[in-house]
Write a protein that holds these residues in place. Structure first.
Motif, PDB file in Angstrom:
ATOM      1  N   MET A 144       0.857  -1.183   0.000  1.00 46.18           N
ATOM      2  CA  MET A 144       0.000   0.000   0.000  1.00 46.18           C
ATOM      3  C   MET A 144       0.894   1.233   0.000  1.00 46.18           C
ATOM      4  O   MET A 144       1.804   1.352   0.822  1.00 46.18           O
ATOM      5  N   PRO A 145       0.652   2.168  -0.947  1.00 45.73           N
ATOM      6  CA  PRO A 145       1.533   3.336  -1.022  1.00 45.73           C
ATOM      7  C   PRO A 145       1.234   4.371   0.062  1.00 45.73           C
ATOM      8  O   PRO A 145       0.134   4.401   0.629  1.00 45.73           O
ATOM      9  N   PHE A 146       2.209   5.218   0.286  1.00 47.67           N
ATOM     10  CA  PHE A 146       2.100   6.295   1.278  1.00 47.67           C
ATOM     11  C   PHE A 146       0.842   7.136   1.025  1.00 47.67           C
ATOM     12  O   PHE A 146       0.531   7.485  -0.114  1.00 47.67           O
ATOM     13  N   GLY A 147       0.120   7.421   2.099  1.00 47.73           N
ATOM     14  CA  GLY A 147      -1.059   8.289   1.993  1.00 47.73           C
ATOM     15  C   GLY A 147      -2.344   7.548   1.690  1.00 47.73           C
ATOM     16  O   GLY A 147      -3.424   8.137   1.733  1.00 47.73           O
ATOM     17  N   SER A 148      -2.257   6.247   1.408  1.00 49.28           N
ATOM     18  CA  SER A 148      -3.471   5.527   1.007  1.00 49.28           C
ATOM     19  C   SER A 148      -4.107   4.766   2.166  1.00 49.28           C
ATOM     20  O   SER A 148      -5.192   4.206   2.008  1.00 49.28           O
ATOM     21  N   TYR A 149      -3.436   4.719   3.326  1.00 49.12           N
ATOM     22  CA  TYR A 149      -3.981   3.908   4.414  1.00 49.12           C
ATOM     23  C   TYR A 149      -3.783   4.488   5.821  1.00 49.12           C
ATOM     24  O   TYR A 149      -4.364   4.019   6.795  1.00 49.12           O
ATOM     25  N   GLN A 150      -2.978   5.537   5.955  1.00 52.97           N
ATOM     26  CA  GLN A 150      -2.637   6.017   7.305  1.00 52.97           C
ATOM     27  C   GLN A 150      -3.743   6.839   7.972  1.00 52.97           C
ATOM     28  O   GLN A 150      -3.812   6.921   9.195  1.00 52.97           O
ATOM     29  N   GLU A 151      -4.632   7.442   7.170  1.00 53.25           N
ATOM     30  CA  GLU A 151      -5.590   8.408   7.711  1.00 53.25           C
ATOM     31  C   GLU A 151      -6.576   7.797   8.708  1.00 53.25           C
ATOM     32  O   GLU A 151      -6.808   8.331   9.785  1.00 53.25           O
ATOM     33  N   SER A 152      -7.125   6.647   8.365  1.00 56.77           N
ATOM     34  CA  SER A 152      -8.108   5.995   9.242  1.00 56.77           C
ATOM     35  C   SER A 152      -8.293   4.551   8.770  1.00 56.77           C
ATOM     36  O   SER A 152      -8.010   4.234   7.616  1.00 56.77           O
ATOM     37  N   PRO A 153      -8.799   3.679   9.655  1.00 50.75           N
ATOM     38  CA  PRO A 153      -9.068   2.307   9.221  1.00 50.75           C
ATOM     39  C   PRO A 153     -10.040   2.269   8.046  1.00 50.75           C
ATOM     40  O   PRO A 153      -9.892   1.453   7.131  1.00 50.75           O
ATOM     41  N   GLN A 154     -11.011   3.195   8.032  1.00 52.22           N
ATOM     42  CA  GLN A 154     -12.007   3.205   6.948  1.00 52.22           C
ATOM     43  C   GLN A 154     -11.357   3.579   5.621  1.00 52.22           C
ATOM     44  O   GLN A 154     -11.620   2.960   4.582  1.00 52.22           O
ATOM     45  N   ALA A 155     -10.496   4.606   5.652  1.00 48.11           N
ATOM     46  CA  ALA A 155      -9.804   5.015   4.422  1.00 48.11           C
ATOM     47  C   ALA A 155      -8.905   3.877   3.950  1.00 48.11           C
ATOM     48  O   ALA A 155      -8.812   3.593   2.746  1.00 48.11           O
ATOM     49  N   ALA A 156      -8.253   3.204   4.904  1.00 42.55           N
ATOM     50  CA  ALA A 156      -7.385   2.071   4.549  1.00 42.55           C
ATOM     51  C   ALA A 156      -8.212   0.975   3.891  1.00 42.55           C
ATOM     52  O   ALA A 156      -7.797   0.387   2.884  1.00 42.55           O
ATOM     53  N   PHE A 157      -9.397   0.701   4.444  1.00 40.18           N
ATOM     54  CA  PHE A 157     -10.241  -0.349   3.868  1.00 40.18           C
ATOM     55  C   PHE A 157     -10.615  -0.014   2.425  1.00 40.18           C
ATOM     56  O   PHE A 157     -10.593  -0.874   1.544  1.00 40.18           O
ATOM     57  N   ARG A 158     -10.943   1.256   2.194  1.00 43.18           N
ATOM     58  CA  ARG A 158     -11.319   1.655   0.820  1.00 43.18           C
ATOM     59  C   ARG A 158     -10.150   1.424  -0.150  1.00 43.18           C
ATOM     60  O   ARG A 158     -10.321   0.857  -1.224  1.00 43.18           O
TER      61      ARG A 158
END
Ligand code: KIV
Length: 280
Positions: A89-103
């Motif tokens: 997973m690239p930088f910025g695509s999953y760190q914000e929240s578990p929900q954003a990471a799931f998307r």
């Protein structure tokens, strides 16, 4: 359990069960062609975000996008038949929240057909890893040197030399395993710490610059074949010098074209080959 060369497809559960068994063999792949060549030799192919540095000439992995990972992930799954394909997973695509990471992760899995994803982070990412694994996304962890945090960590240095940092990385690995990761990459870490982590967690550890104490090893393919020669880390062993061979082939081709030796009649359509002397 049988050694790596078994022909059946490698699964997440099968790989997880290899803890303490024959060392797990992993390499990176970014293209279908490379995946095809490596597939029969490795247990796991990682579509690493190192693609940004190796194929795109970026200075770090930070500029890699989700679209790049999806394009390369799809290419690799098309080329691999038996190795487990995991996409970074690239930088910025999953760190914000578990929900954003799931998307982001569900997009990667649906659009590439990979078996799981890898993400960097320790205790801070445990909640996200739990969220993802409980929703059907197999996660490979990554602790120690984390290239996406290179600016915070102060460069690409060896980790775990002092007791405080070693304690933090051990706690990170335990948290990642406890949250449900099926394996953990340990990068750029001193041997005693890699050994301690490997003993402490119930899932396989995959080392890169982290000693043979780990349950498996991973390297960047272009490093071991001598293609990416900008910088060779100490932990890389070169098994081929393809960079030099490519350069020699290009030099020979250029020489042939400039001297009119290529193309010859055998490479042309509608041109008769010269008869060999004494024949016909
Ligand atoms: O991006 C990458 O290639 C990695 C390594 C562990 C090889 O994360």
């Amino acid at each position: 359990m049988k050694a790596a060369a078994a022909k059946q497809a490698v699964t997440v559960a099968g790989l997880r069960a290899r803890k303490g068994d024959v060392p797990i063999v992993c390499l990176t792949a970014y293209t279908s062609l490379t995946a095809k060549l490596l597939d029969e030799h490795v247990d796991l192919l990682l579509v690493g975000d190192s693609v940004g540095m190796v194929l795109y000439g970026l200075g770090t992995t930070i500029g890699v996008t989700l679209e790049m990972m999806i394009a390369h992930g799809s290419a690799v799954t098309r080329g691999a038949e038996r190795a487990l394909v995991i996409v970074d997973m690239p930088f910025g695509s999953y760190q914000e929240s578990p929900q954003a990471a799931f998307r982001s992760c569900s997009r990667v899995m649906m659009e590439t057909g990979c078996a799981g994803i890898k993400l960097e982070g320790g205790a801070d990412m445990a909640e996200t890893i739990r969220f993802l694994t409980r929703r059907g996304i197999p996660v490979m962890g990554h602790v120690g040197l984390m290239p996406q945090s290179v600016h915070i960590a102060g460069g690409y240095r060896c980790h775990g030399k002092d007791a405080e940092e070693a304690g933090r990385i051990l706690a990170d690995a335990k948290a990642v395993a406890e949250a449900g990761a099926f394996a953990i990459v340990i990068e750029g870490t001193v041997e005693p710490l890699a050994r301690k982590i490997t003993k402490a967690v119930p899932v396989p550890t995959i080392g890169i610059g982290a000693s043979p104490a780990c349950d498996g090893q991973i390297l960047v393919t272009e490093d071991i074949i001598g293609l990416f020669s900008e910088f060779t880390p100490r932990f890389v062993k070169r098994y081929a010098e393809l960079g030099r061979q490519i350069s020699a082939a290009a030099r020979a081709y250029a020489g042939d074209v400039r001297a009119g030796r290529f193309p010859g009649p055998e490479h042309c359509f509608g041109v008769k080959k010269k008869k060999e002397k004494g024949k016909g």
